[in-house]
Each structure stands twice: as C-alpha cells, then as structure tokens.
Design a protein around this motif. Sequence first.
Motif, PDB file in Angstrom:
ATOM      1  N   VAL A 161      15.481  -7.039 -17.345  1.00 61.10           N
ATOM      2  CA  VAL A 161      15.020  -7.958 -16.896  1.00 61.10           C
ATOM      3  C   VAL A 161      17.137  -8.465 -16.093  1.00 61.10           C
ATOM      4  O   VAL A 161      17.999  -8.791 -17.231  1.00 61.10           O
ATOM      5  N   THR A 162      17.330  -8.091 -15.172  1.00 59.60           N
ATOM      6  CA  THR A 162      19.210  -8.669 -14.521  1.00 59.60           C
ATOM      7  C   THR A 162      19.068  -8.916 -14.046  1.00 59.60           C
ATOM      8  O   THR A 162      18.348  -9.462 -12.414  1.00 59.60           O
ATOM      9  N   LEU A 163      19.428 -10.791 -14.101  1.00 61.57           N
ATOM     10  CA  LEU A 163      20.048 -12.222 -13.067  1.00 61.57           C
ATOM     11  C   LEU A 163      20.895 -11.783 -12.637  1.00 61.57           C
ATOM     12  O   LEU A 163      21.974 -11.474 -12.425  1.00 61.57           O
ATOM     13  N   LEU A 164      20.636 -11.514 -11.261  1.00 62.42           N
ATOM     14  CA  LEU A 164      21.432 -11.553 -10.107  1.00 62.42           C
ATOM     15  C   LEU A 164      22.108 -12.664  -9.359  1.00 62.42           C
ATOM     16  O   LEU A 164      21.033 -13.442  -8.621  1.00 62.42           O
ATOM     17  N   PRO A 165      23.015 -13.477  -9.225  1.00 68.39           N
ATOM     18  CA  PRO A 165      23.612 -14.412  -8.981  1.00 68.39           C
ATOM     19  C   PRO A 165      23.751 -14.421  -7.556  1.00 68.39           C
ATOM     20  O   PRO A 165      24.622 -13.043  -6.595  1.00 68.39           O
ATOM     21  N   SER A 166      24.035 -15.440  -6.409  1.00 72.83           N
ATOM     22  CA  SER A 166      23.665 -14.616  -5.248  1.00 72.83           C
ATOM     23  C   SER A 166      25.413 -14.664  -4.444  1.00 72.83           C
ATOM     24  O   SER A 166      26.090 -14.400  -3.605  1.00 72.83           O
ATOM     25  N   TYR A 167      26.154 -14.906  -5.254  1.00 75.13           N
ATOM     26  CA  TYR A 167      27.672 -15.323  -5.111  1.00 75.13           C
ATOM     27  C   TYR A 167      28.052 -13.814  -5.775  1.00 75.13           C
ATOM     28  O   TYR A 167      27.547 -12.982  -6.273  1.00 75.13           O
ATOM     29  N   GLY A 168      30.114 -13.613  -5.689  1.00 77.00           N
ATOM     30  CA  GLY A 168      30.259 -12.758  -5.780  1.00 77.00           C
ATOM     31  C   GLY A 168      32.018 -12.348  -6.057  1.00 77.00           C
ATOM     32  O   GLY A 168      31.814 -12.827  -4.614  1.00 77.00           O
ATOM     33  N   SER A 169      32.591 -11.817  -6.454  1.00 78.96           N
ATOM     34  CA  SER A 169      34.194 -11.680  -5.732  1.00 78.96           C
ATOM     35  C   SER A 169      33.531  -9.671  -4.367  1.00 78.96           C
ATOM     36  O   SER A 169      33.130 -10.005  -4.428  1.00 78.96           O
ATOM     37  N   ALA A 170      34.809  -9.788  -4.270  1.00 79.10           N
ATOM     38  CA  ALA A 170      35.088  -9.185  -3.155  1.00 79.10           C
ATOM     39  C   ALA A 170      35.074  -8.402  -3.681  1.00 79.10           C
ATOM     40  O   ALA A 170      34.089  -6.480  -3.594  1.00 79.10           O
ATOM     41  N   GLU A 171      35.174  -7.514  -5.264  1.00 79.69           N
ATOM     42  CA  GLU A 171      35.938  -5.874  -5.885  1.00 79.69           C
ATOM     43  C   GLU A 171      33.675  -6.136  -6.192  1.00 79.69           C
ATOM     44  O   GLU A 171      33.378  -4.921  -6.391  1.00 79.69           O
TER      45      GLU A 171
END
Length: 353
Positions: free
Chosen positions: A100-110
Amino acid sequence: MARVTLQTIADRVGVSRMTVSNAFSRPDQLSSQLRATILATAEELGYVGPDPSARALARGTTGAVGVLLTHSMRTAFRDDIATGFFGAVAHELAPTGLAVTLLPSYGSAEVIPARDVPMDGALVYACPEDAPALGWLVRRRLPLVFVDCQDGRRAASVTLDEDGGAAEAAQHLVDLGHRHVGLLTISFDGPHGVVADPHTAGAGFVPRARAEGWLRVLEGTDVRLTAVQVPDNTESDGYDGARTLLTLPDRPTAILCFSDVMAWSAVCAAGDLGLQVPDEVSVVGFDDSPLARRVRPDLTTVRQDLEAKGKAAARTLTEAIGRHRAGNPEVPEDVVLPTSLVVRGSTAPPPAA
C-alpha cells in the motif's frame, strides 16, 4: 566482490536459472525442500531477490496499490478514522502480497505522486471530484475505487449509509424531547459560521449526506434548527463552531456534529461556558472512533465499521484490478455499508423550561 545473479545461485545449487527464478516468483512450481535450499543459498551469497523494476516489467504489474488522500499525510495520521481505515485495508491486502502506497494530493512540479508512482490501481479516499491528483489517476486509466466519495465516471465505490445513520441520530434527539437542535458541520470552501438556511449546510459528499439525513428527520417537525459550518474537521474548528452555537441568545439544547472530533470539541466548549453535558446540552457525534469511548461523558454517536469498510475497499479494488488485467470491461460496484446509533452518556432529555 563479484555480482551475485540468478545464474550464480543456479550454478551453486545445480539447477537451471529458471528454477531459481521460480523460487522467488512462482514458489508453487517447486517442492518446498528445493525452494528452501535455493533461498538458503541465495541468503548465503548475499542475494536479496530479482530486481523489482524488472520483475514488474516482466509481470505487467507493480505489486502495489495507492491510496489517494485529500490532505497531507501528517493530517491523515492524526485522524483516528483515517488511520483505522488504512490499517484495515493493509490487513486485508497482506495475503495478496500487494503493498500500500499513500499518495498525498500535493506534489512539486517535478514529482507528482499520483502521476509518477508505479501502482496497479488506487483507492480514492474522501477526495473531491476536482482534485488535481485524481485527474492524474484517471488519465493513467488505473482501476479506481472511491471510498467516502463518489465519482461521476461510474467507478466502483465504498460508502456508508451516511443518510440513515444521521437520520437515526436526529430521531434520537427528537425522541428525547429536544425542540431546538444545532447542526455542526464542515464546508472546506465556506461560507463559515451560522448558515442562513440549514438546508444548504454541509459541502462535500460526506458532510452533505450527513446533513441530509439530519434534515430528513427534523424538517417538517416543530424542531427549530440552527446550522454552523466550519472549515475543517479539527478540534479547534469544532470548538469555535460549538461556541458560536452555544453563545447564541437562544442557544440549542442539543448539537448534531459531523464527527466525534467535533462532538468532543463541543463538549469542551460547553464546559468552558459553564454548561453541563448532557444535563444542559446534549451532543451527538459520528464515527464511533476510539475518542468517543475514551472521553467523559462518553459520546453518543453513529458507528461505522472500519474493518468492514477496509475489507470491502480492498476486495473491490483487487477485483477491479483483476478485471483490468484480463481486459474485461469495468463493472462498477457500489458498496453501501450500514451504520448504527450508539447511545452513551452525552445525550439526555432537554432541561425543563
């Protein structure tokens, strides 16, 4: 030191390279004794296993699923309901070998996790339809299951009977004799504070469904309603919203709260204002989180079964992934789990006039 490969182990054991590969990836093809010999030799030689990237490419699967969060991971892990759900999902998926990988809704452009992290499918947990990270998952054409939210594209979903649970909570207060009830709910985008029309209270799938359940029982009766919206499901926001309700010139004698977190905040606000719960004001939560049983008075609340929700979400996603691999058309499944009212110490009849 020479690099250890599958062939190195094969030469040491005296079997083919394919046999060594099967020991790691297809253990059912080997006798238990031969597999144990191969694995022991691999450990002796310092070999940790086939390269995960190469194995994923060969299999056409990553061996991982994502869970997309609306908020940051830090916020998610402060939420008893979210962490309980994650744990139930992980437990149900453990026998499948899926990580299971938790994915935040934010992130950098890269780096945008929803776009860049390898996965076979994802659970979309309490996210709005316009979440940018969700858009990336949709564009990747991954199997998706929506949990505590729904999607107009007709993907599978796992939700609670929010309306029914909320209606049961509202009926409990009516049966106790309350005739002025406050509604304390959330709207991430506002407006915040007292809502002119209680029928517009609650923004987002879950807040709106719970508000509709309350109103289905309360409208058409002689119960007066006062609704307050706050920005988020936090103790501080819940406290501020409850103070707003309890400092009105004609305050309600009971409060229906979006969650147990907000219900406990309402109990704290009442205490700071010199009001006794439940003698002077009743409070009802939603979720039956560990908090509801830990505080005093313990909270009357609507129970959801996190184990059942995690199990249903994991099962629905693995089935969707299986259909996707087989090239079968998507068969959306909407799982609606029951809720139930748990009456404890935070509710009582209203004080005598």
